[in-house]
Motif scaffolding. Sequence first.
Motif, PDB file in Angstrom:
ATOM      1  N   ARG A   2      -1.289   1.189   1.574  1.00 48.13           N
ATOM      2  CA  ARG A   2      -2.365   2.123   1.938  1.00 48.13           C
ATOM      3  C   ARG A   2      -2.169   2.659   3.352  1.00 48.13           C
ATOM      4  N   ALA A   3      -1.864   1.768   4.283  1.00 48.00           N
ATOM      5  CA  ALA A   3      -1.707   2.180   5.693  1.00 48.00           C
ATOM      6  C   ALA A   3      -0.543   3.160   5.847  1.00 48.00           C
ATOM      7  N   ILE A   4       0.540   2.926   5.112  1.00 51.63           N
ATOM      8  CA  ILE A   4       1.703   3.834   5.203  1.00 51.63           C
ATOM      9  C   ILE A   4       1.298   5.229   4.753  1.00 51.63           C
ATOM     10  N   ILE A   5       0.581   5.281   3.639  1.00 50.47           N
ATOM     11  CA  ILE A   5       0.197   6.595   3.101  1.00 50.47           C
ATOM     12  C   ILE A   5      -0.814   7.266   4.035  1.00 50.47           C
ATOM     13  N   GLU A   6      -1.791   6.477   4.491  1.00 52.36           N
ATOM     14  CA  GLU A   6      -2.845   7.044   5.323  1.00 52.36           C
ATOM     15  C   GLU A   6      -2.313   7.587   6.654  1.00 52.36           C
ATOM     16  N   HIS A   7      -1.324   6.914   7.216  1.00 50.83           N
ATOM     17  CA  HIS A   7      -0.793   7.323   8.525  1.00 50.83           C
ATOM     18  C   HIS A   7       0.548   8.051   8.405  1.00 50.83           C
ATOM     19  N   ARG A   8       0.961   8.309   7.172  1.00 51.53           N
ATOM     20  CA  ARG A   8       2.247   8.974   6.902  1.00 51.53           C
ATOM     21  C   ARG A   8       3.386   8.323   7.698  1.00 51.53           C
ATOM     22  N   LEU A   9       3.434   7.018   7.637  1.00 49.11           N
ATOM     23  CA  LEU A   9       4.502   6.307   8.356  1.00 49.11           C
ATOM     24  C   LEU A   9       5.866   6.652   7.773  1.00 49.11           C
ATOM     25  N   ASP A  10       5.867   7.137   6.534  1.00 44.87           N
ATOM     26  CA  ASP A  10       7.135   7.500   5.892  1.00 44.87           C
ATOM     27  C   ASP A  10       7.774   8.724   6.545  1.00 44.87           C
ATOM     28  N   LEU A  11       6.989   9.468   7.311  1.00 44.72           N
ATOM     29  CA  LEU A  11       7.543  10.663   7.961  1.00 44.72           C
ATOM     30  C   LEU A  11       8.186  10.328   9.306  1.00 44.72           C
ATOM     31  N   ARG A  12       8.008   9.084   9.739  1.00 45.39           N
ATOM     32  CA  ARG A  12       8.596   8.702  11.032  1.00 45.39           C
ATOM     33  C   ARG A  12      10.064   8.329  10.858  1.00 45.39           C
ATOM     34  N   ARG A  36      -9.611 -21.410  -0.130  1.00 38.12           N
ATOM     35  CA  ARG A  36     -10.258 -20.117  -0.391  1.00 38.12           C
ATOM     36  C   ARG A  36     -10.009 -19.140   0.749  1.00 38.12           C
ATOM     37  N   GLN A  37      -9.994 -19.656   1.959  1.00 43.37           N
ATOM     38  CA  GLN A  37      -9.410 -18.863   3.045  1.00 43.37           C
ATOM     39  C   GLN A  37      -8.118 -19.562   3.427  1.00 43.37           C
ATOM     40  N   PHE A  38      -7.017 -18.863   3.238  1.00 45.66           N
ATOM     41  CA  PHE A  38      -5.721 -19.424   3.623  1.00 45.66           C
ATOM     42  C   PHE A  38      -4.996 -18.346   4.413  1.00 45.66           C
ATOM     43  N   HIS A  39      -3.836 -18.695   4.931  1.00 41.70           N
ATOM     44  CA  HIS A  39      -3.143 -17.745   5.813  1.00 41.70           C
ATOM     45  C   HIS A  39      -1.743 -17.462   5.300  1.00 41.70           C
ATOM     46  N   GLN A  40      -1.371 -16.223   5.420  1.00 37.27           N
ATOM     47  CA  GLN A  40      -0.031 -15.852   4.977  1.00 37.27           C
ATOM     48  C   GLN A  40       0.734 -15.157   6.093  1.00 37.27           C
ATOM     49  N   VAL A  41       2.029 -15.397   6.071  1.00 35.78           N
ATOM     50  CA  VAL A  41       2.964 -14.561   6.821  1.00 35.78           C
ATOM     51  C   VAL A  41       3.460 -13.579   5.778  1.00 35.78           C
ATOM     52  N   ASP A  42       3.319 -12.300   6.048  1.00 31.09           N
ATOM     53  CA  ASP A  42       3.664 -11.307   5.040  1.00 31.09           C
ATOM     54  C   ASP A  42       4.738 -10.364   5.578  1.00 31.09           C
ATOM     55  N   VAL A  43       5.693 -10.042   4.733  1.00 35.85           N
ATOM     56  CA  VAL A  43       6.806  -9.180   5.140  1.00 35.85           C
ATOM     57  C   VAL A  43       7.028  -8.107   4.083  1.00 35.85           C
ATOM     58  N   GLU A  44       7.138  -6.870   4.478  1.00 41.87           N
ATOM     59  CA  GLU A  44       7.337  -5.793   3.500  1.00 41.87           C
ATOM     60  C   GLU A  44       8.384  -4.801   4.023  1.00 41.87           C
ATOM     61  N   VAL A  45       9.212  -4.316   3.105  1.00 46.93           N
ATOM     62  CA  VAL A  45      10.219  -3.290   3.421  1.00 46.93           C
ATOM     63  C   VAL A  45      10.005  -2.118   2.477  1.00 46.93           C
ATOM     64  N   PHE A  46       9.969  -0.924   2.995  1.00 48.72           N
ATOM     65  CA  PHE A  46       9.799   0.268   2.151  1.00 48.72           C
ATOM     66  C   PHE A  46      11.016   1.163   2.288  1.00 48.72           C
ATOM     67  N   GLY A  47      11.301   1.890   1.220  1.00 52.04           N
ATOM     68  CA  GLY A  47      12.380   2.885   1.262  1.00 52.04           C
ATOM     69  C   GLY A  47      13.758   2.311   1.009  1.00 52.04           C
ATOM     70  N   LYS A  62       3.899   5.331  -5.408  1.00 50.55           N
ATOM     71  CA  LYS A  62       3.557   6.549  -6.156  1.00 50.55           C
ATOM     72  C   LYS A  62       2.276   6.334  -6.977  1.00 50.55           C
ATOM     73  N   ASP A  63       2.035   5.109  -7.425  1.00 51.21           N
ATOM     74  CA  ASP A  63       0.783   4.845  -8.153  1.00 51.21           C
ATOM     75  C   ASP A  63      -0.430   5.046  -7.238  1.00 51.21           C
ATOM     76  N   PHE A  64      -0.226   4.848  -5.955  1.00 55.68           N
ATOM     77  CA  PHE A  64      -1.305   5.055  -4.980  1.00 55.68           C
ATOM     78  C   PHE A  64      -1.410   6.526  -4.574  1.00 55.68           C
ATOM     79  N   GLY A  65      -0.587   7.370  -5.172  1.00 53.51           N
ATOM     80  CA  GLY A  65      -0.628   8.796  -4.828  1.00 53.51           C
ATOM     81  C   GLY A  65       0.179   9.114  -3.580  1.00 53.51           C
ATOM     82  N   GLY A  66       1.043   8.188  -3.158  1.00 51.63           N
ATOM     83  CA  GLY A  66       1.849   8.397  -1.947  1.00 51.63           C
ATOM     84  C   GLY A  66       3.257   8.819  -2.299  1.00 51.63           C
ATOM     85  N   PRO A  67       4.142   8.794  -1.309  1.00 54.37           N
ATOM     86  CA  PRO A  67       5.531   9.156  -1.565  1.00 54.37           C
ATOM     87  C   PRO A  67       6.189   8.148  -2.507  1.00 54.37           C
ATOM     88  N   ASP A  68       7.190   8.594  -3.221  1.00 53.50           N
ATOM     89  CA  ASP A  68       7.866   7.713  -4.178  1.00 53.50           C
ATOM     90  C   ASP A  68       8.878   6.837  -3.432  1.00 53.50           C
TER      91      ASP A  68
END
Length: 453
Positions: A128-138, A162-173, A331-337
Amino acid sequence: MTDDAPAKKEARRSHSRSAPEAANLGKKGPAERSSVPGARVAVSGIKGTKDVLPEEAGSWQRLEAAARATFELYGYRELRAPVIEPTELFEKGTGQTSDIVTKEMYTFVDKGGRSVTLRPEYTPSVARAIIEHRLDLRAEPMRYYYMGPMFRYDKPQKGRYRQFHQVDVEVFGEKDAAADAELIEMAHTLLGRLGILGTETLVNSVGDRTCRPVYLKALRAAARAKQAELCPDCRRKVETNPLRIFDCKVERCREVAATFPSILDFLCQECRAHFQDLLGYLDVLGIAYRVEPRLVRGLDYYTKTTFEVVSGALGAQNALLGGGRYDDMMKDFGGPDLPATGFAMGMERVLSVAALPADQKKFLYLAYLGEEAKRAGLELARFFRQNGVECLVEFKDRGMKAHFGRASKLEAAWVLIVGGDELRKGRFGLKDMATGRQVEGTRGELLAAVRAG
Ligand code: AMP
């Protein structure tokens, strides 16, 4: 002494406690939130949540620092999204048929009449944040990490909160299987830094929108034939999303699911090649793995690669981290593929098996006698802190013997003595508590002595 509150003492002593010992303090039964027998409060914390007490916080900080340092070596940058998101984000992203969305979300209607949810996972927020801020254009690479709390209304037990903590890592493109392999290798680098041994890496491919429907047909047919043996929940899943039967924790369902066809026999050409590439790159990186065809993971969005790192030291909730590829979400979120891949690591679970080095922090205890010395002490403490020395001043009127008793209980490294004599001379006493050696000097000389010690 009446002011020796045990909790405070515990907190100070944590400087010399080894991290695994500190982390173990958190190991209590799910309902048992306090480490003090018989402790009663008017309002206790929510079931499935935990307080990280000062003696445990050092291990958390070291885990966070190790994660940051590791990810930044691979070109990742932190992206912080809100804890609260529109419910629809997870319905769309995590998936309508996942256990998380159907059973486990902390969802409520806010005062504006919107349905909002405390995030149960982080991936949809990043998309969501990538699409909202168009981080893909950077121009910069889209590699992000984050650490923080997640919320799932699951049955609390050891390793599941029920409240736990995660280290999260994501790569796009990145659609190349090498990106998945590098992620898995990066996870291992972090686990290595944390002294975690004896893990096993499970990998699988869950296909894509070309081949998965064919597999789902075969799976549904097999599941229908065994429907009577499944739990009521899984019977429903036979029609809604048979893949989710593999997530069921009921023993009989797991036995039945083990007889179902393997998705690896149904992969299309592209997915099969991607999976073979992944295994090849893992070999290049020297990561040992086991192919586990039933590793589908609990979320609906995975495509191609899925993986998990499990630890034999953990018991029933044995997954330290899990992740995979999710090429359709953007793309399901309506963002870039944009193809994407990532993982999430459970911080509580990692801490329960990590062997972090003991915290070596030393501190100075300031012992003053009387009001005038207190004033001078305030200023002196400020001087030492500004020069990077941890300094503790407790504002209690103590005699010198009581000061030393207290400093030794707290395991202070040094005691700085400020009395009438010292004030007049502008020279102070410094006792090294480990050697018993006492020296006298100006504040500058004593700072040098502390730094040398
Ligand atoms: P998931 O987001 O379900 O793929 O989980 C990723 C990792 O987060 C798991 O491998 C666990 O280490 C951790 N985890 C997931 N759910 C919980 C929970 N309820 N309590 C503690 N850790 C969890």
